[in-house]
Design a protein around this motif. Structure first.
Motif, PDB file in Angstrom:
ATOM      1  N   ASN A 133     -62.339  15.643 -34.230  1.00 41.79           N
ATOM      2  CA  ASN A 133     -63.805  15.069 -34.422  1.00 41.79           C
ATOM      3  C   ASN A 133     -64.408  15.497 -35.507  1.00 41.79           C
ATOM      4  OD1 ASN A 133     -63.289  13.520 -32.100  1.00 41.79           O
ATOM      5  ND2 ASN A 133     -64.453  14.995 -30.862  1.00 41.79           N
ATOM      6  N   PHE A 136     -63.177  13.452 -38.333  1.00 44.94           N
ATOM      7  CA  PHE A 136     -63.517  12.079 -37.954  1.00 44.94           C
ATOM      8  C   PHE A 136     -64.859  11.913 -38.268  1.00 44.94           C
ATOM      9  CE2 PHE A 136     -65.198   9.466 -34.407  1.00 44.94           C
ATOM     10  CZ  PHE A 136     -64.515   8.190 -34.659  1.00 44.94           C
ATOM     11  N   LYS A 164     -60.710   1.158 -35.290  1.00 42.50           N
ATOM     12  CA  LYS A 164     -60.916   2.347 -34.460  1.00 42.50           C
ATOM     13  C   LYS A 164     -61.167   1.966 -33.147  1.00 42.50           C
ATOM     14  CE  LYS A 164     -62.148   4.505 -38.244  1.00 42.50           C
ATOM     15  NZ  LYS A 164     -61.250   5.310 -38.735  1.00 42.50           N
ATOM     16  N   GLU A 168     -64.244   5.912 -30.315  1.00 41.29           N
ATOM     17  CA  GLU A 168     -64.388   6.333 -31.575  1.00 41.29           C
ATOM     18  C   GLU A 168     -65.674   5.722 -31.844  1.00 41.29           C
ATOM     19  OE1 GLU A 168     -60.852   5.394 -33.633  1.00 41.29           O
ATOM     20  OE2 GLU A 168     -60.087   7.356 -33.314  1.00 41.29           O
ATOM     21  N   LYS A 171     -68.702   6.808 -30.123  1.00 40.14           N
ATOM     22  CA  LYS A 171     -69.338   8.298 -30.531  1.00 40.14           C
ATOM     23  C   LYS A 171     -69.984   8.156 -31.955  1.00 40.14           C
ATOM     24  CE  LYS A 171     -65.927  10.876 -28.211  1.00 40.14           C
ATOM     25  NZ  LYS A 171     -64.816  11.705 -28.038  1.00 40.14           N
TER      26      LYS A 171
END
Length: 188
Positions: A133, A136, A164, A168, A171
């Motif tokens: 993450n 990311f 994606k 994802e 978030k």
């Protein structure tokens, strides 16, 4: 004369059969459309229900996080009061003027990224996912900054077409997963 009447009756009967068949096909098409509309209505009802359930869960998580922050702040304030009373009892009176100038922290001044913290504190994440993450988040931060000029729908479409996943995107944009799914579903 009888033969012409029979021919006319035969032609009329054939036309009536043709119109009956034509009406039957139209009725069957309408029934099919009605069934598909009913199916879409049920699907929409389930999607909205799931969206509302997710919103309720996110609100519950937010409330829990806010109460935890308030508890931690109260505990810190109580510890500060306890330590200051101990120092006062020990005979340190010269620092009283400095202690009176303490900064009062507002109790409801919370940062905007509470949703991001809620995602980080989510119990379903694993340590390997949190390591991924970080890279990311850095990658997505650049994408989001570049696409701030786009609307939310356009951003979601752009990220979805770039490969994606819904999680994802949720978030990155700090939105609910079901909200992203609904927006993608309605745009297809």
């Amino acid at each position: 004369m009888v033969a012409t009447i029979l021919v006319i009756l035969f032609i009329a009967q054939m036309l009536s059969f043709y119109f009956i068949i034509l009406l039957y096909t139209k009725i069957s098409r309408l029934k099919d459309i009605e069934k598909s509309q009913e199916r879409l209505k049920d699907e929409m009802y389930n999607a909205v229900g799931a969206y509302l359930a997710e919103m309720r869960d996110e609100n519950d998580r937010l409330i829990k996080e806010l109460t935890m922050m308030n508890r931690n702040r109260q505990i810190d304030e109580n510890e500060n009061k306890h330590t200051t009373t101990e120092k006062d009892n020990a005979g340190i009176h010269e620092n009283q003027s400095a202690k009176k100038e303490e900064v009062i922290v507002p109790t409801y001044n919370l940062p905007r990224n509470v949703a991001a913290k809620a995602y980080k504190n989510n119990s379903t994440t694993t340590p390997t996912i949190t390591m991924q993450n970080e890279s990311f988040n850095e990658e997505m931060a650049h994408l989001v900054e570049a696409k701030k000029k786009l609307t939310l729908d356009e951003q979601i479409q752009e990220l979805y077409h770039s490969g994606k996943t819904v999680d994802e995107i949720a978030k990155m944009l700090q939105k609910g997963k079901t909200e992203i799914e609904l927006l993608l579903k309605f745009q297809h």
